[in-house]
Enzyme design. Structure first.
Site, PDB file in Angstrom:
ATOM      1  N   ASP A   1       0.817  -1.225   0.000  1.00  0.00           N
ATOM      2  CA  ASP A   1       0.000   0.000   0.000  1.00  0.00           C
ATOM      3  C   ASP A   1       0.851   1.276   0.000  1.00  0.00           C
ATOM      4  O   ASP A   1       0.350   2.347  -0.288  1.00  0.00           O
ATOM      5  CB  ASP A   1      -0.920   0.029   1.228  1.00  0.00           C
ATOM      6  CG  ASP A   1      -1.773  -1.216   1.337  1.00  0.00           C
ATOM      7  OD1 ASP A   1      -1.988  -1.873   0.309  1.00  0.00           O
ATOM      8  OD2 ASP A   1      -2.222  -1.537   2.459  1.00  0.00           O
TER       9      ASP A   1
ATOM     10  N   GLN B   1      -1.754  -9.156  -6.629  1.00  0.00           N
ATOM     11  CA  GLN B   1      -0.759  -8.081  -6.462  1.00  0.00           C
ATOM     12  C   GLN B   1       0.233  -8.363  -5.343  1.00  0.00           C
ATOM     13  O   GLN B   1       1.258  -7.705  -5.222  1.00  0.00           O
ATOM     14  CB  GLN B   1      -1.468  -6.755  -6.138  1.00  0.00           C
ATOM     15  CG  GLN B   1      -2.340  -6.264  -7.267  1.00  0.00           C
ATOM     16  CD  GLN B   1      -3.443  -5.342  -6.763  1.00  0.00           C
ATOM     17  OE1 GLN B   1      -3.319  -4.141  -6.884  1.00  0.00           O
ATOM     18  NE2 GLN B   1      -4.498  -5.887  -6.198  1.00  0.00           N
TER      19      GLN B   1
ATOM     20  N   MET C   1      -5.514  -2.853  -5.033  1.00  0.00           N
ATOM     21  CA  MET C   1      -5.554  -2.764  -3.568  1.00  0.00           C
ATOM     22  C   MET C   1      -4.965  -1.427  -3.098  1.00  0.00           C
ATOM     23  O   MET C   1      -4.735  -0.531  -3.894  1.00  0.00           O
ATOM     24  CB  MET C   1      -4.800  -3.927  -2.947  1.00  0.00           C
ATOM     25  CG  MET C   1      -5.582  -5.218  -2.950  1.00  0.00           C
ATOM     26  SD  MET C   1      -4.632  -6.513  -2.125  1.00  0.00           S
ATOM     27  CE  MET C   1      -5.936  -7.693  -1.768  1.00  0.00           C
ATOM     28  N   GLY C   2      -4.705  -1.321  -1.804  1.00  0.00           N
ATOM     29  CA  GLY C   2      -4.109  -0.099  -1.274  1.00  0.00           C
ATOM     30  C   GLY C   2      -4.786   0.428  -0.024  1.00  0.00           C
ATOM     31  O   GLY C   2      -4.384   1.456   0.518  1.00  0.00           O
ATOM     32  N   ARG C   3      -5.867  -0.234   0.394  1.00  0.00           N
ATOM     33  CA  ARG C   3      -6.666   0.229   1.549  1.00  0.00           C
ATOM     34  C   ARG C   3      -7.074   1.697   1.385  1.00  0.00           C
ATOM     35  O   ARG C   3      -7.612   2.055   0.369  1.00  0.00           O
ATOM     36  CB  ARG C   3      -5.898   0.007   2.859  1.00  0.00           C
ATOM     37  CG  ARG C   3      -5.916  -1.431   3.289  1.00  0.00           C
ATOM     38  CD  ARG C   3      -5.676  -1.574   4.750  1.00  0.00           C
ATOM     39  NE  ARG C   3      -4.387  -1.022   5.113  1.00  0.00           N
ATOM     40  CZ  ARG C   3      -3.982  -0.878   6.361  1.00  0.00           C
ATOM     41  NH1 ARG C   3      -4.762  -1.239   7.347  1.00  0.00           N
ATOM     42  NH2 ARG C   3      -2.785  -0.400   6.628  1.00  0.00           N
TER      43      ARG C   3
END
Ligand code: F6P
Length: 363
Positions: free
Chosen positions: A141, A288, A183-185
């Site tokens: 992230d 990922q 993704m990455g929150r």
């Protein structure tokens, strides 16, 4: 006389480069510092359940290029709130003192914790109880405070970029809007950087709530100029102005229980309804996090590991290794605990995207 020893654990969600870090720590401990490395299994769970291995040269030989972590990880284990089921009933216990006892009994000079903000926060609390911590910044992230990059990010960025490249051609062939959800929150780094690298037409990040009108207009406008397809890079944490993020799942007992995902399906349905252009969605998910680390992540992980062992040798504990302005530095763990590094609105990356005509989802 017993050999000098350090402990290592890998906490939170895995990513590419963890094995490179384990190898880097073990090899430099053995070669450079004449020390022995105790690897705890499954993050803090290994410390709680007293499961560990002395890492030998042979165990770490050949793992540089492997994804995942040979030690295993756990994103729920927490010595301060250890969950025990008694029949159907769930109870939580603070067993941090037993963990500190084990650390002392084993004669560890330090506990090296590779992880993200959840791991650093638990490590920081152990630190307050006398455990000497050295942190290593891990996460796809790139949302850890006090460091310019985390290992695992570059590999995820490459995978997401390749996915965008691949859907480009199919979007073109079918004159569709393709949405790639990464993704990455709560941080948009992955979507933003992969989006720029893949030439996405629209990039949606959590830090800039999107306006549906703008997305629809961008797709329409492109059609009017003969571009009968559009690529949208969507961060899993993206949300509309005044609206909420899409929650895919709630993982009880996890330090951050919300698992995001699915917002691109919502956007796709609305674009299709208002423009008549067919939309398709690809949610990349854990793809990922897997596979071989990129050379950048291998180098970074190895540099972080070597620096961590230097900190141990120098007795500079309770710091996390970080990369700042191209330099390996040590930052106090307290400065990292409970913080998230989000994309600032004045980020040069946002300016770059806008300058080449990419929409950030707002007019
Ligand atoms: O923090 C890393 C990360 O992959 C996030 O990008 C994502 O939101 C989350 O972990 C997924 O967690 P889990 O592996 O529990 O599904």
């Amino acid at each position: 006389m017993r050999k000098r020893r350090v402990g290592i654990l890998t906490g939170g969600g895995d990513c590419a480069g963890l094995n490179a870090v384990i190898r880097g720590i073990t090899k430099s401990a053995i070669y450079e510092h004449g020390m022995e490395v105790v690897g705890f299994h499954d993050g803090f769970l290994g410390l709680i359940e007293r499961r560990f291995t002395i890492l030998t040269f042979d165990m770490v030989s050949g793992i540089l290029t492997q994804g995942g972590t040979i030690l295993g990880s756990d994103n729920k284990a927490n010595p301060f709130e250890h969950v025990v089921y008694e029949g159907e009933e769930k109870r939580k216990f603070d067993i941090s003192n037993q963990c500190v006892q084990l650390y002392n009994d084993m004669g560890l000079e330090a506990l090296i914790c590779a992880g993200g903000d959840g791991t650093m926060t638990i490590a920081g609390r152990l630190m307050e109880k006398g455990v000497r911590i050295v942190g290593l910044p891990k996460t796809i992230d790139k949302d850890l405070a006090e460091t310019d990059i985390t290992f695992g990010f570059d590999t995820a960025r490459c995978i997401a970029t390749e996915a965008i490249d691949r859907v480009h051609t199919t979007a073109q062939s079918h004159h569709r809007v393709m949405l790639i959800e990464v993704m990455g929150r709560n941080a948009g780094w992955l979507a933003l950087e992969a989006g720029i690298a893949g030439g996405a037409d629209i990039i949606l990040i959590p830090e800039i709530p999107y306006d549906m009108e703008e997305i629809i207009n961008t797709a329409r406008r492109r059609g009017q100029f003969g571009r009968r397809f559009s690529i949208v890079a969507v961060a899993e944490g993206a949300r509309p102005i005044g609206g909420a993020q899409a929650v895919q799942k709630v993982v009880e007992d996890s330090p951050d229980p919300i698992r995001l995902g699915g917002i691109s399906h919502v956007i796709a349905a609305q674009v299709e309804e208002h423009t008549g252009i067919e939309c398709r969605v690809a949610v990349l998910g854990h793809v990922q996090r897997g596979g071989t680390p990129t050379p950048l992540d291998r180098v970074l992980a190895t540099q972080f590991a070597v620096k961590a062992m230097e900190l141990v040798e120098a007795g500079q504990f309770n710091h996390m290794v970080a990369l700042r302005g191209g330099e390996m530095v040590a930052v106090p763990v307290e400065k990292v605990m409970g913080r998230q590094q989000l994309v600032p609105h004045d980020s040069p990356l946002i300016k770059t995207a806008l300058s080449v005509g990419t929409s950030m989802g707002i007019a």
